[in-house]
Design an enzyme around this catalytic site. Structure first.
Site, mmCIF file in Angstrom:
data_model
loop_
_atom_site.group_PDB
_atom_site.id
_atom_site.type_symbol
_atom_site.label_atom_id
_atom_site.label_comp_id
_atom_site.label_asym_id
_atom_site.label_seq_id
_atom_site.Cartn_x
_atom_site.Cartn_y
_atom_site.Cartn_z
ATOM 1 N N HIS A 156 36.435 47.461 43.984
ATOM 2 C CA HIS A 156 35.848 46.379 43.191
ATOM 3 C C HIS A 156 34.890 45.507 44.015
ATOM 4 O O HIS A 156 34.131 44.729 43.449
ATOM 5 C CB HIS A 156 36.970 45.517 42.610
ATOM 6 C CG HIS A 156 36.796 45.195 41.158
ATOM 7 N ND1 HIS A 156 35.880 45.819 40.324
ATOM 8 C CD2 HIS A 156 37.426 44.281 40.366
ATOM 9 C CE1 HIS A 156 35.973 45.313 39.102
ATOM 10 N NE2 HIS A 156 36.892 44.378 39.102
ATOM 11 N N TYR A 168 41.354 41.656 49.383
ATOM 12 C CA TYR A 168 40.429 42.451 48.570
ATOM 13 C C TYR A 168 39.300 43.082 49.377
ATOM 14 O O TYR A 168 38.457 43.778 48.818
ATOM 15 C CB TYR A 168 39.832 41.565 47.470
ATOM 16 C CG TYR A 168 40.880 40.972 46.565
ATOM 17 C CD1 TYR A 168 41.474 41.738 45.564
ATOM 18 C CD2 TYR A 168 41.293 39.655 46.719
ATOM 19 C CE1 TYR A 168 42.445 41.202 44.733
ATOM 20 C CE2 TYR A 168 42.262 39.102 45.892
ATOM 21 C CZ TYR A 168 42.836 39.886 44.906
ATOM 22 O OH TYR A 168 43.804 39.354 44.096
#
Length: 197
Positions: free
Chosen positions: A29, A24
């Site tokens: 995000h 990630y």
């Protein structure tokens, strides 16, 4: 009671939202966490202590004792870490500052808000649910809307930035770090005027 160790007072809890793990890193995000990392580097704060289901580091910003916190619970459960840290240090909501991504803003745009709804951001939603109110300042970092309505939102927020967006985002992280300094220093109005554009 004389032998009881006193808790170190914290003036501010600054939270950078994102998802833990290499998969990630530097996704849309994780804009909140990336801004928190820029802030940590600027003030020589190491985010390496594991507590409250988070990575934390403490230091001084604008003359205040600040704890930086990156939840390790994944975005949807960010409130668990925030609530635990706030309860431990007996913090009120006006001592909480959250950095998050925002798909309603163009890449690189920063907005400072005194309070507000979660705006569909699930990390903010989790924090509001866990602490029971939304009256805390936040710095929203624009990551852009999904390219077309049929595009899966989860895929979009977990995607990396395009090449031409990179410099805009790097600038946004610097702006967000600057906004934190102003807010912690006692002037959210200055932060809003200086960085919300």
């Amino acid at each position: 009671m004389l032998f009881q160790k006193k808790k170190t007072a914290i003036d501010w809890l600054v939270v950078g939202l994102g998802n833990p793990g290499m998969a990630y890193e530097h996704t849309r995000h994780n804009a909140g966490y990336d801004a928190l990392t820029v802030l940590a580097k600027e003030y020589h704060i190491r985010l390496d202590k594991k507590q409250f289901k988070a990575l934390t580091g403490t230091g001084e910003i604008a003359g205040k004792k600040v704890m930086l916190l990156f939840p390790q619970t994944f975005m949807n459960n960010s409130g668990e870490a925030v609530q635990a840290a706030m309860a431990f240090y007996k913090l009120s909501t006006d001592q909480l500052l959250v950095l998050s991504d925002d798909i309603a803003l163009n890449p690189g745009v920063v907005r400072v808000r005194k309070k507000g709804s979660d705006g569909g951001q699930k990390g903010l939603r989790s924090i509001i649910q866990h602490i029971g109110e939304d009256a805390f300042p936040r710095v929203r970092i624009g990551v852009g809307a999904k390219p077309h309505p049929a595009y899966d939102l989860a895929d979009w927020v977990l995607s990396k930035y395009k090449k031409d967006e990179q410099p805009l985002m790097e600038e946004a992280f610097e702006k967000a770090a600057g906004a934190v300094k102003e807010i912690v220093g006692g002037s959210i109005e200055v932060a809003m005027n200086k960085y919300s554009h």
